[in-house]
Structure formats: C-alpha cells, structure tokens
Design an enzyme around this catalytic site. Structure first.
Site, mmCIF file in Angstrom:
data_model
loop_
_atom_site.group_PDB
_atom_site.id
_atom_site.type_symbol
_atom_site.label_atom_id
_atom_site.label_comp_id
_atom_site.label_asym_id
_atom_site.label_seq_id
_atom_site.Cartn_x
_atom_site.Cartn_y
_atom_site.Cartn_z
ATOM 1 N N GLU A 57 0.852 -1.187 0.000
ATOM 2 C CA GLU A 57 0.000 0.000 0.000
ATOM 3 C C GLU A 57 0.889 1.238 0.000
ATOM 4 O O GLU A 57 1.793 1.370 0.830
ATOM 5 C CB GLU A 57 -0.917 -0.024 1.239
ATOM 6 C CG GLU A 57 -1.859 1.161 1.279
ATOM 7 C CD GLU A 57 -3.187 0.843 1.975
ATOM 8 O OE1 GLU A 57 -3.463 -0.336 2.241
ATOM 9 O OE2 GLU A 57 -3.939 1.795 2.240
ATOM 10 N N GLU A 83 -10.725 4.699 9.005
ATOM 11 C CA GLU A 83 -10.885 4.264 7.616
ATOM 12 C C GLU A 83 -11.384 2.820 7.528
ATOM 13 O O GLU A 83 -10.845 1.993 6.797
ATOM 14 C CB GLU A 83 -9.569 4.437 6.851
ATOM 15 C CG GLU A 83 -9.101 5.885 6.851
ATOM 16 C CD GLU A 83 -7.850 6.134 6.033
ATOM 17 O OE1 GLU A 83 -6.999 5.239 5.955
ATOM 18 O OE2 GLU A 83 -7.721 7.244 5.499
ATOM 19 N N GLU A 138 3.727 9.287 -1.063
ATOM 20 C CA GLU A 138 2.354 9.155 -1.540
ATOM 21 C C GLU A 138 1.839 10.455 -2.168
ATOM 22 O O GLU A 138 1.176 10.425 -3.204
ATOM 23 C CB GLU A 138 1.463 8.739 -0.359
ATOM 24 C CG GLU A 138 -0.002 8.621 -0.704
ATOM 25 C CD GLU A 138 -0.857 8.166 0.476
ATOM 26 O OE1 GLU A 138 -0.295 7.888 1.559
ATOM 27 O OE2 GLU A 138 -2.084 8.091 0.311
ATOM 28 N N LYS A 157 -3.855 0.202 13.998
ATOM 29 C CA LYS A 157 -4.731 1.225 13.404
ATOM 30 C C LYS A 157 -6.150 0.805 13.758
ATOM 31 O O LYS A 157 -6.627 -0.222 13.269
ATOM 32 C CB LYS A 157 -4.534 1.268 11.891
ATOM 33 C CG LYS A 157 -5.523 2.155 11.141
ATOM 34 C CD LYS A 157 -5.197 2.196 9.641
ATOM 35 C CE LYS A 157 -6.194 3.057 8.876
ATOM 36 N NZ LYS A 157 -5.859 3.157 7.438
ATOM 37 N N ASP A 170 -2.848 14.310 6.688
ATOM 38 C CA ASP A 170 -2.318 13.060 6.148
ATOM 39 C C ASP A 170 -1.088 13.243 5.267
ATOM 40 O O ASP A 170 -1.191 13.110 4.051
ATOM 41 C CB ASP A 170 -3.424 12.349 5.347
ATOM 42 C CG ASP A 170 -3.034 10.923 4.991
ATOM 43 O OD1 ASP A 170 -2.056 10.429 5.563
ATOM 44 O OD2 ASP A 170 -3.712 10.323 4.148
HETATM 45 C C1 BDP Z 1 -3.242 7.358 4.061
HETATM 46 C C2 BDP Z 1 -3.145 6.354 2.971
HETATM 47 C C3 BDP Z 1 -3.791 5.053 3.292
HETATM 48 C C4 BDP Z 1 -3.353 4.583 4.662
HETATM 49 C C5 BDP Z 1 -3.661 5.640 5.695
HETATM 50 C C6 BDP Z 1 -3.093 5.313 7.069
HETATM 51 O O1 BDP Z 1 -3.714 6.912 1.801
HETATM 52 O O2 BDP Z 1 -3.440 4.135 2.286
HETATM 53 O O3 BDP Z 1 -3.962 3.391 5.006
HETATM 54 O O4 BDP Z 1 -3.075 6.855 5.335
HETATM 55 O O5 BDP Z 1 -2.119 5.952 7.449
HETATM 56 O O6 BDP Z 1 -2.144 8.208 3.890
HETATM 57 O O7 BDP Z 1 -3.612 4.467 7.771
#
Ligand code: BDP
Length: 699
Positions: free
Chosen positions: A166, A290, A392, A286, A364
């Site tokens: 990822e 999300e 990213e 985590k 982020d």
């Molecule tokens: C974001 C990313 C995602 C991650 C998330 C995270 O787009 O893929 O899972 O953060 O940090 O930056 O958990």
C-alpha cells in the site's frame, strides 16, 4: 589524492561500461549509500576482541566498507572488555546503543578503537566510522561519539501478505511470505545491514490495514524467520495487529477489549508469538480509522483497547504503538481536529508500555502541514512521531523530493509550551519519558535499487539519521548521503545537495502552495484533482479542504471557522488565529481569504499563488539542468534513471500547475497575471485523465 583516485576509478568504470554492450551493472543502486566495498589504499588492519554475532558483523562491515586504510589499525571491542575498561574511557552515558570511536593506546600499541557498552553500540560505531570515512573524513584521527536520542527507530511497512505494498512505488514487498520461513532471501540481510547502518532498530512487517492472518501460527513462523535474520543487526520485529483478530481467527464472538475472554485470547497470542520470537517488539494498531475495527465498535475507548493489548505483551517486555490517525465519517467536525478531540482526553490513561503514534500533521502526510496539535498536548503520554518516507503525496517514485526539510521543519516547530519543540516531545526530553520513538512509513520494495530511484534512498537515509538524532540538520544529512552515494567530489556533491534542498519546496509550489492541502486525485493519489467533489464522505473530497469559491479560498480554522487553532497552545494558537501572523506557507490551511487578499509581497493572493506554481515548475527545470551538468561525473545507469525521472517530474509539475490553475480560474473567474502562460489544455481535459493501474493503491 584520494579524490583524484576515486575520480579516475569512476571514469574508468564509465569507460568500461560504455565499451560493454551488455547493460552495465556498475551502479544499479543496490548498494545504497554503502558503496565502498574495497579499500582504495591497500588492506586495513582490523581486529576484534570478544565474540558475538553482532561484534563479528561490526568487524566484517569495516573490512568490507571502510574506504581507505587508516594509519592506525582498527580494533573492535566492547567497552567492558578488560583491556578497554582499563582505559577508563567516558562510556557511561553511551547507554546501550551509543558508540565511541577514538585513537587509543592499548597495551602500548596505538589503535583506532570502535567501542560501546553493547555489541549493537559497537556495530553502530563501525557504521559511523564507515560513514565518516566515506564522506571524506580522516580515519586515523577520527573521534566519533554518539548515542541515539530516540529509543525506537522503526520502519512501518505497509506490505500486504499477497506481496502488494500500500502506497509502495518501488515494486512488490521485500517479504516473500509464500517461501518463508524456509527460504530466507539474502536480501533480508542486506535490508538489515542498510537499516543498521543508519541506526534503525525496528521494523513493522505488515500493513496497518492488517489481516488477522499475520497472527496465525504459519505467519508467526514466517515473521520469526525474518526476526532471526535481523537480530544480529540490532533490529526487532513488530506486527500490525488487526483488532478484530479474536473474532476472525480466534473464534470469539466479540473483540471488546473489556471482555476477559478477549484479553485472555490476546495474552495467549502474545505468549505464542514470544515463544517464536523472544525479542518481539510488540504491536502497531490502526483502530477505528478508515473502516478498521477497534474498541470504539464496542463503546470502549482507544485507551481501553491499547491497554488490553499492552497487558498481553507487557510480561515479555513488549510495547504497543497505537495510532492516533483517526477520523470518522459520522463526525461532521473538521477532520483536522478529530484526532486531538479523541485522544487529548485520554492523556494519562494509557499503560506505561503504550506509545501513541501521531502523524506529523493533522490530516495526512501532505507536502506541507503544520505540526500535529497533539504534540505538546499529551504530556503524560509518550508520543511517537510517524513520518511517511514513501512519497504518496509528493510525486511517488519519480519526483525528486528530499524529505529532510519536511521532517526537520516539523521537528523544529515550537509547540508554544515554553521552549518545547516537537523534537523535544518526541525524544522524551520535554517530559522525561523513557519510552520514545519515531516511525517512518517505508519506501522500500523489491526494486533493484530498493526505493524505486536513487534519490528516494536519501529519504530512507534521512529518516534513520533523524530518528537517531532529531536535531540533525537536513542539509548536512543530504551532504553526507550524497558523498556516500556519489563520491566526495564537490563538483557532484554541491549541485546534488542544492537540488535536494530545493526539491520539497518545489513540490509544495507546484502541487499546493500557501498551505493548500489534499488536492490530489482520488484513490491512487497520483496527480491533481482539486475539482473532486463527488466522493461519498465529505472529507475525502479536495473541495472540502480548499473551499474555493468565487470570493476566496482556504479552510477557515480560526475562531470564525472550525477553531482548530484552539488545539494549539495559546502562544501558537494566537499566531495561527490571524492571517497576518500565520506563516504564509500555511496561510490557506488556517484561513479562508479573498482572492485579492494582499500577501506580504504586495501581490494579491491569486497573483502569489500563480507565481508559486510557476516557481515550482521553474525549480524542477533548474534541477534538470543541474543534473544534466553531472552527466560525466555520475555513473551512467544512475544518471540516466534520474535524468528520465526529472523529465517526468518537469512534465508532471506542469500538469499539476496547469490543471490547478485551470480549475481555480473556473472558480474565481480571474484572468492570469500578465505574461503568465495559459494552461496547455482546458479544464475538461484535465478532469478526463484517468489512471486505472497506478501503483500503490491495492484495493
Ligand atoms: C493514508 C493512505 C492510506 C493509509 C492511511 C493510514 O492513503 O493508504 O492506510 O493513510 O495511514 O495516507 O492508515
């Protein structure tokens, strides 16, 4: 003289490479910054006292990579070795990872001693000496001494069990889960060596969006095989834990942290892991973010969840790194405020082996964000910094964006509580925390050069160096990296450092100047998408973040808006509350301002924005020219790859600039300032671009 020889050698390699028809593998980037591999000036006398696997590695690394003969023999030994302790050297404050390198007389014989209180310290000393020498330092007279300021210096791999990564832009995962534990790819050793050379001492093997499978017996055995490879290099293994694992692989009906059966399941699971990996570091979690499961699903708090896991690993000396990256679609509150709102009341409620891992900014990993307001707001909780090394949002693999300045900008930020800085929160100095840590989301994959491009290696390197000592200077790190990576010739090093030091600001300029954030395309996050407004959750849409309309642009986080500024200590909040005292680099993060707002330069906001987009593109063009000038001085393979990447970057910087300007103009109806080039295409063209197979987005 040495520089001359290196040069002669370099050009000899270039000539040889040119003569061969097969692709030259002279420099494919595999060796990272550890490139010496053969003494330039004859064999070096290196000896060792004591015998542990790690001491042996320290000796072997010096033999392999010390670039030039010392006028002294080099001796590797523990400070507790009787002959060394007799010297009464100042080693007490080196702790269990620090090192001392210095010329001494041992039994009447002059030697360059590489020592530490532990074999890990000695290994770090060996790498420090190699670094010192490879960046042009004298060896015989070297006196080097350092102890890490941060205890846990950890990479976070967002690697999935199917081999995808990822937000990974450098190939597949390094971990060949399928062939583990039987087959231990030699690359695992090289990975560990590279990490040890910059002081990284931990690695979380799997994605924070975790699968419970990682905690099953077969995968524990696989992780244990990696741990065995990494151990002599001073690196511990950690796992991301899926909070609902007791249900998914444990057959329980709930994962409620207050349920004794759940706690017992985790305890047994931890015991099982520690039987296979006695020095297992612990869990990264985590939760309730999300779509991930977590304690909030049961009405329990993040502290309840973290403490339950912490109790499971505590008897074994493990820790829990609990992420503060939470925001909920059910919460209409400004996303930038949600982590603070959730975590601040929990200060003091976490067990003593829990660290709360906080991203550097409140949204982020954007090209620029103000420091996260949780730093300075949870004095009773050890906060772990989370940086993203993989780019990213900064051009992914191809754009040159040296992150040293991004990291140090955050670390140096003053929290507004006395003289406290973010770095002093992270390194524990501020509240005298013993447990301290810094995490970096890795940019490593199975590409031959590990990181998908030479300059991306610098970000891995800079993370390690800053995790060791957050007070280091970004330019100094760039210089030592460049010297080790390209040789010490200042005709190469000076322009390379110059390119690196401008690069991140260039990305900010062409993607989101003046504090704009989260204006990228959806999903893969590749390229511009400031127009995106149709996504289900409001805070997934760029329009949520920039709030541009005919009158103005920016997110009002002052008292008249979301009042996120109030999450900072009063001294900082006061600055951010007023556009006049907010640094212009963060202006639109905190304020919604009219397009004709006057910047300090006298330009209108619109003019200043346009100028910055253009400046970003122009800086990339300058970087390209600088790199072109190095063609004869850098080996062909690495030169060509970077040259190709810079041409991609220039094209994409234009794309970002043009697409953004086309969109802003569609909103504000303003003409471009005189003399400014119009976007190449109309807005519809930019909106129509699609990238179905962009990497790093494995959903
Ligand atoms: C974001 C990313 C995602 C991650 C998330 C995270 O787009 O893929 O899972 O953060 O940090 O930056 O958990």
């Amino acid at each position: 003289m040495k520089a001359m020889r290196t040069l002669v050698r370099a050009s000899a390699i270039a000539v040889t490479a040119a003569l061969l028809t097969a692709p030259a593998a002279a420099e494919d980037g595999y060796r990272l910054w550890l490139r010496t591999q053969a003494p330039v000036e004859g064999p070096i006398a290196i000896s060792r006292l004591g015998d542990t696997p790690t001491l042996r590695l320290a000796e072997a690394e010096l033999r392999r990579d010390l670039p030039a003969a010392a006028n002294l023999p080099v001796l590797v030994a523990l400070a507790s070795d009787p002959s060394v302790s007799a010297l009464r050297l100042p080693v007490a404050d080196l702790g269990n990872e620090g090192y001392l390198v210095r010329p001494v007389s041992l039994g009447g014989r002059p030697v360059l001693l590489v020592t530490g209180n532990t074999d890990r310290g000695v290994l770090y000393g060996a790498f420090a000496l190699i670094r010192h020498a490879a960046s042009g330092g004298q060896i015989g007279s070297a006196t080097l001494r350092s102890a890490p300021k941060v205890k846990l210096r950890v990479l976070n791999h967002w690697d999935n069990l199917d081999g995808t990564v990822e937000r990974g832009y450098s190939g597949e995962s390094l971990w060949d889960w399928w062939k583990l534990p039987d087959y231990r790819d030699p690359r695992y050793t090289d990975y560990a060596r590279a990490n040890a050379s910059i002081g990284i001492n931990g690695t979380v093997l799997n994605n924070v969006n975790a699968k419970a499978d990682s905690l099953t017996a077969p995968y524990i055995a696989k992780a244990a095989a990696l741990a065995d490879v990494f151990r002599p290099w001073g690196i511990r293994v950690y796992l991301s834990a899926r909070f609902s694992a007791p249900i998914e692989i444990g057959g329980l009906k709930t994962a409620d942290p207050r349920d004794p059966a759940v706690a017992a399941w985790w305890k047994a699971k931890a015991d099982e892991i520690y039987r296979a990996i006695p020095d297992f570091g612990g869990f990264l979690v985590k939760a309730n973010s999300e779509g991930q499961p977590g304690p909030r699903d049961y009405g329990a708090s993040h502290a309840d969840g973290a403490n339950m896991l912490a109790a499971a690993v505590k008897p074994h000396g493990g820790i829990v790194m609990w992420r503060a990256f939470v925001y909920a679609d059910t919460d209409p509150e400004d996303r930038a405020k949600q982590a603070y709102t959730e975590f601040k009341p929990l200060d003091g409620k976490f067990a003593d082996n829990v660290m709360v891992q906080v991203k550097n900014g409140a949204i982020d990993f954007q090209p620029r964000e103000p420091f996260h307001p949780l730093f300075g707001a949870m004095p009773r909780t050890p906060l772990m910094m989370e940086f993203q090394i993989t780019k990213e949002y900064l051009g992914q693999a191809t754009h040159l964006a040296y992150l040293g300045p991004l990291f140090t900008e955050v670390l140096e930020a003053k929290t507004g509580r006395g003289r406290e800085t973010v770095a002093s929160v992270v390194d524990g100095e501020s509240e005298r925390h013993q447990l301290t840590g810094m995490a970096g989301v890795a940019n490593i994959g199975d590409d031959r050069d590990w990181t998908g491009g030479t300059f991306n290696q610098a970000n891995w390197y800079a993370f390690g160096r800053l995790a060791w000592d957050p007070s280091l200077d970004a330019a100094a790190i760039a210089r030592e990296w460049a010297q080790q990576t390209f040789g010490t010739d200042p005709r190469v090093v000076d322009p390379v450092v110059d390119m690196m030091m401008r690069s991140r600001e260039a990305v900010v300029d062409y993607t989101g100047p003046l504090g704009l954030a989260h204006v990228m395309a959806t999903g893969h996050h590749y390229g511009p998408g400031p127009w995106v407004s149709e996504l289900q959750r409001p805070e997934w849409n760029p329009v949520y973040y920039h709030r541009a309309d005919r009158q103005g642009i920016g997110f009002d986080r002052s008292r008249t808006g979301s009042n996120a500024v109030a999450q900072y200590a009063p001294a900082v909040a006061k600055l951010y509350a007023n556009p006049r005292t907010t640094p212009e680099s963060e202006l639109l993060w905190f304020h919604h301002l009219p397009w004709d707002y006057r910047l300090k330069s006298g330009e209108t906001l619109w003019e200043g924005m346009v100028r910055r987009y253009d400046r970003g593109v122009a800086t990339v063009a300058t970087m390209r020219r600088e790199w072109d000038g190095l063609r004869a001085l850098v080996d062909a393979e690495r030169w060509e790859k970077t040259a190709a990447f810079l041409s991609i970057q220039e094209r994409e910087a234009r794309w970002w600039r043009d697409a953004s300007l086309a969109y802003w103009q569609s909103v504000n109806g303003l003409p471009l300032p005189a003399g400014v080039a119009a976007p190449e295409h109309d807005l519809a063209w930019y909106k129509a671009q699609s990238f179905p197979h962009a990497p790093g987005n494995p959903h």
